[in-house]
Design a protein around this motif. Structure first.
Motif, PDB file in Angstrom:
ATOM      1  N   ALA A 225     -91.411 -43.644 -78.061  1.00 31.43           N
ATOM      2  CA  ALA A 225     -89.990 -43.484 -77.768  1.00 31.43           C
ATOM      3  C   ALA A 225     -89.206 -44.253 -78.835  1.00 31.43           C
ATOM      4  CB  ALA A 225     -89.662 -44.022 -76.369  1.00 31.43           C
ATOM      5  N   PRO A 226     -87.972 -43.828 -79.105  1.00 29.08           N
ATOM      6  CA  PRO A 226     -87.325 -42.617 -78.586  1.00 29.08           C
ATOM      7  C   PRO A 226     -87.699 -41.377 -79.409  1.00 29.08           C
ATOM      8  CG  PRO A 226     -85.780 -43.854 -79.933  1.00 29.08           C
ATOM      9  CD  PRO A 226     -87.049 -44.661 -79.907  1.00 29.08           C
ATOM     10  N   LEU A 227     -87.632 -40.205 -78.749  1.00 27.22           N
ATOM     11  CA  LEU A 227     -87.925 -38.945 -79.426  1.00 27.22           C
ATOM     12  C   LEU A 227     -86.672 -38.176 -79.826  1.00 27.22           C
ATOM     13  CD1 LEU A 227     -90.844 -39.515 -78.483  1.00 27.22           C
ATOM     14  CD2 LEU A 227     -91.061 -37.075 -78.038  1.00 27.22           C
ATOM     15  N   ILE A 228     -85.541 -38.521 -79.248  1.00 24.81           N
ATOM     16  CA  ILE A 228     -84.328 -37.746 -79.482  1.00 24.81           C
ATOM     17  C   ILE A 228     -83.749 -37.895 -80.903  1.00 24.81           C
ATOM     18  CG2 ILE A 228     -82.727 -39.499 -78.651  1.00 24.81           C
ATOM     19  CD1 ILE A 228     -81.157 -37.292 -77.226  1.00 24.81           C
ATOM     20  N   PRO A 229     -84.116 -38.911 -81.703  1.00 24.69           N
ATOM     21  CA  PRO A 229     -83.470 -39.063 -83.015  1.00 24.69           C
ATOM     22  C   PRO A 229     -83.543 -37.854 -83.934  1.00 24.69           C
ATOM     23  CG  PRO A 229     -84.564 -41.094 -82.447  1.00 24.69           C
ATOM     24  CD  PRO A 229     -84.932 -40.119 -81.381  1.00 24.69           C
ATOM     25  N   ALA A 230     -84.619 -37.086 -83.903  1.00 25.95           N
ATOM     26  CA  ALA A 230     -84.682 -35.900 -84.765  1.00 25.95           C
ATOM     27  C   ALA A 230     -83.533 -34.950 -84.457  1.00 25.95           C
ATOM     28  CB  ALA A 230     -86.026 -35.188 -84.588  1.00 25.95           C
ATOM     29  N   TYR A 231     -83.180 -34.848 -83.178  1.00 23.94           N
ATOM     30  CA  TYR A 231     -82.058 -33.980 -82.794  1.00 23.94           C
ATOM     31  C   TYR A 231     -80.724 -34.630 -83.158  1.00 23.94           C
ATOM     32  CZ  TYR A 231     -79.064 -30.972 -79.951  1.00 23.94           C
ATOM     33  OH  TYR A 231     -78.081 -30.091 -79.534  1.00 23.94           O
ATOM     34  N   HIS A 232     -80.606 -35.922 -82.968  1.00 22.82           N
ATOM     35  CA  HIS A 232     -79.386 -36.617 -83.386  1.00 22.82           C
ATOM     36  C   HIS A 232     -79.114 -36.395 -84.869  1.00 22.82           C
ATOM     37  CE1 HIS A 232     -79.651 -39.731 -79.880  1.00 22.82           C
ATOM     38  NE2 HIS A 232     -78.941 -38.672 -79.535  1.00 22.82           N
ATOM     39  N   ALA A 233     -80.171 -36.441 -85.677  1.00 24.90           N
ATOM     40  CA  ALA A 233     -79.994 -36.242 -87.124  1.00 24.90           C
ATOM     41  C   ALA A 233     -79.467 -34.848 -87.418  1.00 24.90           C
ATOM     42  CB  ALA A 233     -81.321 -36.477 -87.844  1.00 24.90           C
TER      43      ALA A 233
ATOM     44  N   MET B  39     -83.946 -40.877 -62.583  1.00 25.78           N
ATOM     45  CA  MET B  39     -84.508 -40.193 -61.414  1.00 25.78           C
ATOM     46  C   MET B  39     -83.455 -39.492 -60.561  1.00 25.78           C
ATOM     47  SD  MET B  39     -87.465 -42.783 -60.052  1.00 25.78           S
ATOM     48  CE  MET B  39     -86.266 -43.863 -59.289  1.00 25.78           C
ATOM     49  N   ASP B  40     -82.374 -39.024 -61.183  1.00 25.23           N
ATOM     50  CA  ASP B  40     -81.312 -38.428 -60.384  1.00 25.23           C
ATOM     51  C   ASP B  40     -81.424 -36.912 -60.278  1.00 25.23           C
ATOM     52  OD1 ASP B  40     -80.790 -38.120 -63.053  1.00 25.23           O
ATOM     53  OD2 ASP B  40     -78.730 -38.849 -62.977  1.00 25.23           O
ATOM     54  N   GLY B  41     -82.128 -36.273 -61.188  1.00 28.18           N
ATOM     55  CA  GLY B  41     -82.239 -34.823 -61.125  1.00 28.18           C
ATOM     56  C   GLY B  41     -82.738 -34.247 -62.427  1.00 28.18           C
ATOM     57  N   ILE B  42     -82.506 -32.943 -62.599  1.00 30.94           N
ATOM     58  CA  ILE B  42     -83.011 -32.194 -63.749  1.00 30.94           C
ATOM     59  C   ILE B  42     -81.829 -31.674 -64.555  1.00 30.94           C
ATOM     60  CG2 ILE B  42     -84.390 -30.207 -64.495  1.00 30.94           C
ATOM     61  CD1 ILE B  42     -85.703 -30.364 -61.645  1.00 30.94           C
ATOM     62  N   ASP B  43     -81.794 -31.995 -65.833  1.00 31.59           N
ATOM     63  CA  ASP B  43     -80.810 -31.420 -66.748  1.00 31.59           C
ATOM     64  C   ASP B  43     -81.475 -30.295 -67.533  1.00 31.59           C
ATOM     65  OD1 ASP B  43     -78.753 -33.194 -66.059  1.00 31.59           O
ATOM     66  OD2 ASP B  43     -79.493 -34.702 -67.460  1.00 31.59           O
ATOM     67  N   ILE B  44     -80.747 -29.180 -67.676  1.00 33.22           N
ATOM     68  CA  ILE B  44     -81.255 -28.010 -68.377  1.00 33.22           C
ATOM     69  C   ILE B  44     -80.246 -27.593 -69.438  1.00 33.22           C
ATOM     70  CG2 ILE B  44     -82.021 -25.608 -68.161  1.00 33.22           C
ATOM     71  CD1 ILE B  44     -82.808 -26.086 -65.354  1.00 33.22           C
ATOM     72  N   ALA B  45     -80.740 -27.211 -70.604  1.00 33.72           N
ATOM     73  CA  ALA B  45     -79.860 -26.727 -71.671  1.00 33.72           C
ATOM     74  C   ALA B  45     -80.606 -25.705 -72.514  1.00 33.72           C
ATOM     75  CB  ALA B  45     -79.378 -27.883 -72.551  1.00 33.72           C
ATOM     76  N   VAL B  46     -79.835 -24.782 -73.084  1.00 32.23           N
ATOM     77  CA  VAL B  46     -80.365 -23.768 -73.992  1.00 32.23           C
ATOM     78  C   VAL B  46     -79.915 -24.082 -75.407  1.00 32.23           C
ATOM     79  CG1 VAL B  46     -80.279 -21.331 -74.664  1.00 32.23           C
ATOM     80  CG2 VAL B  46     -80.418 -21.941 -72.260  1.00 32.23           C
TER      81      VAL B  46
ATOM     82  N   LEU C  74     -69.318 -32.311 -78.457  1.00 32.95           N
ATOM     83  CA  LEU C  74     -70.704 -32.375 -78.044  1.00 32.95           C
ATOM     84  C   LEU C  74     -70.754 -32.576 -76.531  1.00 32.95           C
ATOM     85  CD1 LEU C  74     -72.036 -34.752 -80.863  1.00 32.95           C
ATOM     86  CD2 LEU C  74     -72.183 -32.252 -80.783  1.00 32.95           C
ATOM     87  N   ASN C  75     -71.930 -32.365 -75.944  1.00 33.23           N
ATOM     88  CA  ASN C  75     -72.067 -32.482 -74.495  1.00 33.23           C
ATOM     89  C   ASN C  75     -72.915 -33.703 -74.175  1.00 33.23           C
ATOM     90  OD1 ASN C  75     -72.811 -32.216 -71.736  1.00 33.23           O
ATOM     91  ND2 ASN C  75     -72.483 -30.012 -71.833  1.00 33.23           N
ATOM     92  N   GLY C  76     -72.260 -34.740 -73.689  1.00 34.25           N
ATOM     93  CA  GLY C  76     -72.960 -35.983 -73.409  1.00 34.25           C
ATOM     94  C   GLY C  76     -73.888 -35.925 -72.232  1.00 34.25           C
ATOM     95  N   ASP C  77     -73.718 -34.939 -71.360  1.00 28.61           N
ATOM     96  CA  ASP C  77     -74.618 -34.787 -70.221  1.00 28.61           C
ATOM     97  C   ASP C  77     -75.904 -34.066 -70.600  1.00 28.61           C
ATOM     98  OD1 ASP C  77     -73.096 -36.060 -68.217  1.00 28.61           O
ATOM     99  OD2 ASP C  77     -71.869 -34.264 -67.941  1.00 28.61           O
ATOM    100  N   SER C  78     -75.779 -33.062 -71.456  1.00 28.66           N
ATOM    101  CA  SER C  78     -76.928 -32.199 -71.728  1.00 28.66           C
ATOM    102  C   SER C  78     -77.645 -32.528 -73.034  1.00 28.66           C
ATOM    103  CB  SER C  78     -76.471 -30.735 -71.769  1.00 28.66           C
ATOM    104  OG  SER C  78     -75.601 -30.496 -72.868  1.00 28.66           O
ATOM    105  N   MET C  79     -77.206 -33.557 -73.755  1.00 32.26           N
ATOM    106  CA  MET C  79     -77.753 -33.779 -75.096  1.00 32.26           C
ATOM    107  C   MET C  79     -79.258 -34.026 -75.077  1.00 32.26           C
ATOM    108  SD  MET C  79     -76.397 -36.310 -78.115  1.00 32.26           S
ATOM    109  CE  MET C  79     -74.713 -35.698 -77.980  1.00 32.26           C
ATOM    110  N   GLU C  80     -79.748 -34.771 -74.088  1.00 36.14           N
ATOM    111  CA  GLU C  80     -81.190 -35.010 -74.035  1.00 36.14           C
ATOM    112  C   GLU C  80     -81.947 -33.718 -73.730  1.00 36.14           C
ATOM    113  OE1 GLU C  80     -82.929 -39.181 -73.012  1.00 36.14           O
ATOM    114  OE2 GLU C  80     -81.526 -38.640 -71.433  1.00 36.14           O
ATOM    115  N   ALA C  81     -81.418 -32.912 -72.822  1.00 33.65           N
ATOM    116  CA  ALA C  81     -82.067 -31.637 -72.546  1.00 33.65           C
ATOM    117  C   ALA C  81     -82.040 -30.737 -73.775  1.00 33.65           C
ATOM    118  CB  ALA C  81     -81.391 -30.954 -71.356  1.00 33.65           C
TER     119      ALA C  81
END
Length: 383
Positions: free
Chosen positions: A151-159, A16-23, A332-339
């Motif tokens: 959850a979790p949904l991010i594994p497809a991107y990790h792969a 709940m700290d804010g919004i991360d955005i990535a392209v 890699l970017n550890g801050d934006s990886m989820e975005a």
């Protein structure tokens, strides 16, 4: 696969700290071209509204219900996301017409996998109107409909990231991506790209709650408070003996599944130090349920910036023969990886590709997901 699309990912997680955005420019499969990213913090007053939203959400029995403050909160949260998108596009000289889709996570206020109930606040239709860009949102629900944990949904991107790293021989396998957000989760990439993923325990949430309650600050920056304390073994064991860590069936967590210590359990510093240890130890304990021992941990999320968590994780993993690397060590970017992941998943959703798998959420079969909100004036389509 489909053509390459330009996608924006929006992530506002359990912290709940804010919004991360990535392209990300991607075909939703093997092509991943990471672009700019940014973070936009919530103001303190809005964070308080989000906390109230968590309380109001406790009474929800159906996903569409918005009791108490939640309806107004959902609208205001969506408008904050729209403003963040407009600011981000302007700062990076990107025209809205050059973005094909937004992947919108929303704010999780309730997650009860045993009841197939998950609620992420966020109005995709409103966001599409405000930004003039197609929006894919509500990506967890279809997984639950098919028997998954949501959850979790991010594994497809990790792969997808692991495939890129393995081509240049940068990591020893098996590799495990560790995301330390409000909740920590693991993604195991094994032989033949076998994917196994699950939540591993508390991440930053307990630490954040502890230091806010006892020091009036939202988080322990860099682990400075924890560095002044010591691990209280009895308190740590109380957390690490929780059935979550020993259960053979892995399950996803709600931020309320673990509570912070009582006020008299520890000093500010000892409490922060002990909870940092619980985060690290929980990761390694949960990894024992993986198909094979990890050789490399790649750590992303805000928790990697807590030096105490990372020091404990290094020591505990090394004792089991594994190496720990922060995402940045591999460019890699550890801050934006989820975005980034939410951008990638939005494209996969547009192409009806799986977002989740039996090995990641326990879903009955690989399934896609997400709802599409078309920008005003046309029915969104992918060619």
């Amino acid at each position: 696969m489909g053509r390459v699309l330009t996608a924006i990912g929006l992530m506002s997680g359990t912290s709940m700290d804010g919004i991360d955005i990535a392209v990300v420019r991607t075909d939703g499969d093997s092509i991943v071209d990471r672009g700019p990213s940014a973070g936009y913090a919530y103001d303190p007053r809005f964070r308080e509204r989000l906390k109230q939203g968590l309380e109001d959400a406790r009474s929800i029995l159906k996903r569409e219900e918005r009791p108490g403050t939640l309806a107004d909160l959902e609208r205001d949260l969506t408008l904050r996301h729209a403003l963040a998108v407009r600011m981000f596009l302007q700062e990076n000289n990107i025209l809205p017409d050059n973005v094909n889709v937004i992947g919108f996570h929303g704010q999780t206020v309730l997650h009860r996998p045993d009841q197939a109930l998950t609620v992420q606040l966020g109005d995709g239709e409103l966001l599409a109107r405000e930004t003039g860009i197609d929006v894919v949102y509500d990506m967890r629900a279809n997984d639950m409909t098919h028997g998954g944990q949501g959850a979790p949904l991010i594994p497809a991107y990790h792969a997808a990231l692991a495939r890129g790293l393995s081509k240049v021989g940068e990591i020893a396998t098996p590799v495990v991506f560790v995301n330390i957000g409000g909740i920590s989760n693991l993604t195991y990439i094994g032989a033949g790209e076998e994917i196994v993923a699950y939540d591993s325990g508390p991440g930053n949430t307990l630490i954040d709650q502890w230091v806010e309650a006892h020091a009036g600050i939202p988080y322990d920056q860099g682990g400075m408070i924890a560095s002044e304390g010591g691990v209280l073994r009895e308190l740590a064991d109380r957390y690490l003996s929780h059935p979550f860590f020993s259960a053979e069936k892995r399950r996803s967590l709600d931020r309320n599944d673990f509570a912070p210590p009582a006020a008299g359990d520890a000093s500010l510093e000892d409490g922060a130090r002990t909870l940092a240890h619980v985060t690290a130890a929980g990761i390694v304990r949960s990894a024992r349920h993986l198909p094979a021992n990890p050789a490399t941990y790649i750590v992303c999320g805000g928790g990697r910036l807590n030096s105490v968590i990372m020091s404990d994780l290094h020591a505990l993993a090394e004792a089991e023969g594994a190496r720990v690397l922060a995402a940045e060590a591999l460019d890699l970017n550890g801050d934006s990886m989820e975005a980034e992941a939410w951008a990638y998943l939005a494209v996969r959703s547009r192409y009806c590709l799986p977002l989740t798998y039996p090995g990641t959420t326990g879903v009955s079969c690989p399934v896609s997901g997400g709802r599409l909100a078309a920008k005003p004036g046309r029915i969104a389509a992918v060619s």
